[in-house]
Write a protein that holds these residues in place. Structure first.
Motif, PDB file in Angstrom:
ATOM      1  N   PRO A 230       0.775  -1.402  -0.198  1.00 11.13           N
ATOM      2  CA  PRO A 230      -0.016   0.053  -0.036  1.00 11.13           C
ATOM      3  C   PRO A 230       0.784   1.230   0.058  1.00 11.13           C
ATOM      4  CG  PRO A 230      -0.824  -1.583   1.606  1.00 11.13           C
ATOM      5  CD  PRO A 230       0.508  -2.058   1.113  1.00 11.13           C
ATOM      6  N   SER A 231       2.040   1.250   0.458  1.00 11.68           N
ATOM      7  CA  SER A 231       2.869   2.514   0.640  1.00 11.68           C
ATOM      8  C   SER A 231       3.554   2.774  -0.731  1.00 11.68           C
ATOM      9  CB  SER A 231       3.868   2.221   1.999  1.00 11.68           C
ATOM     10  OG  SER A 231       4.808   1.430   1.586  1.00 11.68           O
ATOM     11  N   THR A 232       3.582   1.763  -1.412  1.00  7.28           N
ATOM     12  CA  THR A 232       4.065   1.915  -3.029  1.00  7.28           C
ATOM     13  C   THR A 232       3.256   2.605  -3.794  1.00  7.28           C
ATOM     14  OG1 THR A 232       5.544   0.147  -2.645  1.00  7.28           O
ATOM     15  CG2 THR A 232       5.405   0.606  -4.858  1.00  7.28           C
ATOM     16  N   GLN A 233       1.805   2.116  -3.647  1.00  5.41           N
ATOM     17  CA  GLN A 233       0.783   2.782  -4.354  1.00  5.41           C
ATOM     18  C   GLN A 233       0.587   4.226  -3.842  1.00  5.41           C
ATOM     19  OE1 GLN A 233      -1.301   1.098  -6.215  1.00  5.41           O
ATOM     20  NE2 GLN A 233      -1.127  -1.233  -5.937  1.00  5.41           N
ATOM     21  N   ALA A 234       0.646   4.498  -2.489  1.00  3.17           N
ATOM     22  CA  ALA A 234       0.567   5.802  -2.050  1.00  3.17           C
ATOM     23  C   ALA A 234       1.419   6.686  -2.463  1.00  3.17           C
ATOM     24  CB  ALA A 234       0.732   5.794  -0.300  1.00  3.17           C
ATOM     25  N   LEU A 235       2.692   6.334  -2.506  1.00  2.00           N
ATOM     26  CA  LEU A 235       4.077   7.022  -3.069  1.00  2.00           C
ATOM     27  C   LEU A 235       3.681   7.468  -4.678  1.00  2.00           C
ATOM     28  CD1 LEU A 235       6.664   8.422  -2.761  1.00  2.00           C
ATOM     29  CD2 LEU A 235       7.798   6.155  -2.913  1.00  2.00           C
ATOM     30  N   LEU A 236       3.145   6.523  -5.403  1.00  2.00           N
ATOM     31  CA  LEU A 236       3.203   6.504  -6.765  1.00  2.00           C
ATOM     32  C   LEU A 236       2.030   7.825  -6.982  1.00  2.00           C
ATOM     33  CD1 LEU A 236       3.861   5.733  -9.638  1.00  2.00           C
ATOM     34  CD2 LEU A 236       2.185   3.868  -9.457  1.00  2.00           C
ATOM     35  N   ALA A 237       0.994   7.505  -6.223  1.00  2.00           N
ATOM     36  CA  ALA A 237      -0.242   8.639  -6.115  1.00  2.00           C
ATOM     37  C   ALA A 237       0.265   9.981  -5.843  1.00  2.00           C
ATOM     38  CB  ALA A 237      -1.285   8.132  -5.054  1.00  2.00           C
ATOM     39  N   LEU A 238       1.420  10.010  -4.899  1.00  2.00           N
ATOM     40  CA  LEU A 238       1.892  11.307  -4.769  1.00  2.00           C
ATOM     41  C   LEU A 238       2.689  11.994  -5.767  1.00  2.00           C
ATOM     42  CD1 LEU A 238       2.908  13.746  -2.736  1.00  2.00           C
ATOM     43  CD2 LEU A 238       4.721  11.956  -1.945  1.00  2.00           C
ATOM     44  N   MET A 239       3.523  10.921  -6.482  1.00  2.00           N
ATOM     45  CA  MET A 239       4.187  11.288  -7.642  1.00  2.00           C
ATOM     46  C   MET A 239       3.289  11.911  -8.639  1.00  2.00           C
ATOM     47  SD  MET A 239       7.366   8.679  -8.099  1.00  2.00           S
ATOM     48  CE  MET A 239       8.504   8.511  -6.668  1.00  2.00           C
ATOM     49  N   TYR A 240       1.958  11.246  -9.290  1.00  2.00           N
ATOM     50  CA  TYR A 240       1.178  11.567 -10.072  1.00  2.00           C
ATOM     51  C   TYR A 240       0.601  12.822  -9.773  1.00  2.00           C
ATOM     52  CZ  TYR A 240       1.222   7.347 -13.340  1.00  2.00           C
ATOM     53  OH  TYR A 240       1.514   6.361 -13.958  1.00  2.00           O
ATOM     54  N   PHE A 241       0.127  13.179  -8.450  1.00  2.00           N
ATOM     55  CA  PHE A 241      -0.351  14.438  -8.139  1.00  2.00           C
ATOM     56  C   PHE A 241       0.565  15.515  -8.299  1.00  2.00           C
ATOM     57  CE2 PHE A 241      -3.190  11.867  -4.944  1.00  2.00           C
ATOM     58  CZ  PHE A 241      -4.354  11.981  -5.751  1.00  2.00           C
ATOM     59  N   ASN A 242       1.861  15.514  -7.863  1.00  2.00           N
ATOM     60  CA  ASN A 242       2.735  16.491  -8.242  1.00  2.00           C
ATOM     61  C   ASN A 242       3.159  16.637  -9.729  1.00  2.00           C
ATOM     62  OD1 ASN A 242       2.941  17.342  -5.741  1.00  2.00           O
ATOM     63  ND2 ASN A 242       4.626  15.741  -5.181  1.00  2.00           N
ATOM     64  N   LEU A 243       3.284  15.311 -10.570  1.00  2.00           N
ATOM     65  CA  LEU A 243       3.705  15.564 -11.885  1.00  2.00           C
ATOM     66  C   LEU A 243       2.260  16.261 -12.739  1.00  2.00           C
ATOM     67  CD1 LEU A 243       5.893  14.252 -13.645  1.00  2.00           C
ATOM     68  CD2 LEU A 243       4.133  12.582 -14.327  1.00  2.00           C
ATOM     69  N   ALA A 244       1.199  16.421 -12.317  1.00  2.00           N
ATOM     70  CA  ALA A 244      -0.014  16.791 -12.893  1.00  2.00           C
ATOM     71  C   ALA A 244       0.010  18.249 -12.862  1.00  2.00           C
ATOM     72  CB  ALA A 244      -1.246  16.397 -12.201  1.00  2.00           C
TER      73      ALA A 244
END
Length: 414
Positions: A230-244
């Motif tokens: 789950p923490s990997t999924q959360a980190l990936l979500a964080l990266m997508y939000f910032n990349l957007a």
């Protein structure tokens, strides 16, 4: 060829070349692998002065492989270990060819990253080695990213390489079957890699999309290979939000644009929706990591219709939970910024004093900029000017200095 073009190619391919060589040589010869890669880029810089080759990647891989073969042939006559490892010559070339094959290159970096997360190395050694030899960070970038001196980075790198030699660590175990505890260190290195791209500590540009995309690619590969932590999924979500929000962060003159003044029409809603998907997936189970909280904060920014409509009170509470999990003066500073909008700038300044951030972050330019902006909102222009001037003196990048100068200029306009 410009230096910035060469630096971009260096960052893109350094880690892959190193990982391929070290998978061939083994960790006992990590310094030899590093030297060959450095020599490859030195040759590239000299050869490409009149222009880049049609395929820089192919050029680098061919030259690196040939340099490795030359190194083996030269050293095998002097070193019995090398001689026994790499005879006959045809076998050397065959094995090197495998190390540089497309199938191997796909996950070579991840394999070496997980290998470096070995219990014989301290967590700090693991992280610094990964950032330096796999992800291509300079000592200065590592120093700033981890908040330690460049001399400490140098010493830790030396000791880490010595330990790798002594331990004889194997690269044969697939990373999927290594201890799950190693995942945290890999996550942290990718988190730092993304952050360095999102706000560079050196170089000519304030952001480096390549760093961010590299971190995103490696993290997605973990998930695609079956690591659904789950923490990997959360980190990936964080990266997508910032990349957007990438396209809205820098103005035409190269200056930084505040979140408050960013054009939200430039935010990529498709990327935000992908981030939301991963954030929802990360909530399955009982795990709550720092990446969950940071992703939740980023999601609130991304989904707010306006800056003023942001749920600042909820963001403050998330920063409080984050601080209890990973205490840091930078988290305290971000909490104070959110508090200034959830309540008022006066309360935020009082909290900064209570946390003694003026001492803890005295060398951090954004602390002084934040202080100055809060003082402006309270009508205390003379004090704000002093804070901005301190921040300007501490800023490293041209974009940072332009941004702070704009803050100073705004004082005379208001």
């Amino acid at each position: 060829m410009t230096d910035s073009e060469f630096s971009e190619i260096y960052r893109t391919y350094y880690g892959t070349l190193f990982s391929s060589l070290v998978s061939f040589f083994g960790m006992k010869l990590v310094e030899e692998a590093e030297d060959i890669v450095q020599d490859t880029f030195t040759s590239a810089y000299q050869s490409w002065q009149k222009g880049l080759p049609k395929d820089p990647k192919a050029w680098l891989f061919k030259v690196c492989k040939n340099k490795a073969l030359n190194h083996i042939q030269k050293k095998s006559t002097q070193d019995r270990n090398l001689k026994s490892m790499y005879e006959p010559e045809s076998y050397q070339e065959y094995q090197l060819g495998l190390a540089f094959s497309p199938n191997e290159l796909k996950n070579q970096k991840l394999r070496v990253m997980f290998t470096l997360c070995h219990p014989v190395l301290s967590e700090k050694m693991q992280l610094i080695l990964m950032l330096k030899v796999i992800l291509g960070f300079s000592r200065d970038q590592i120093s700033k990213g981890l908040g330690i001196t460049k001399e400490s980075v140098k010493k830790i790198l030396y000791r880490g390489k010595q330990k790798l030699k002594e331990a004889g660590i194997s690269l044969k175990t697939p990373y999927l079957f290594q201890l799950s505890s190693r995942l945290q260190c890999v996550q942290k290195s990718l988190y730092i890699l993304f952050n360095e791209g999102y706000h560079a500590s050196e170089g000519g540009e304030i952001i480096s999309k390549d760093f961010c995309l590299e971190a995103l690619f490696l993290l997605k590969m973990l998930i695609e290979e079956g690591i659904h932590n789950p923490s990997t999924q959360a980190l990936l979500a964080l990266m997508y939000f910032n990349l957007a929000r990438f396209e809205s962060r820098i103005g035409p003159d190269g200056s930084i644009i505040d979140l408050e003044n960013q054009d939200r029409q430039l935010w990529d809603r498709k990327i935000i929706s992908v981030g939301m998907k991963y954030l929802r997936s990360s909530r399955e189970g009982n795990m709550l990591s720092r990446y969950h909280l940071e992703a939740a904060i980023a999601s609130l920014h991304c989904t707010a219709p306006t800056f003023e409509a942001t749920n600042w009170r909820l963001i403050v509470s998330y920063y409080e939970k984050l601080y209890s999990m990973a205490a840091s003066p930078f988290i305290q500073l971000n909490r104070c910024i959110a508090l200034s909008y959830a309540e008022n700038p006066g309360n935020a300044l009082k909290e900064m004093e209570r946390y003694d951030l003026a001492t803890k972050l005295k060398d951090y330019f954004l602390f002084h900029v934040t202080e100055g902006k809060l003082l402006i909102r309270l009508g205390r222009k003379e004090e704000a000017l002093k804070s901005f001037q301190q921040g300007h003196a501490l800023a490293n990048l041209a974009a940072e200095k332009i941004y702070i100068q704009q803050c100073i200029d705004s004082l005379s306009d208001s």
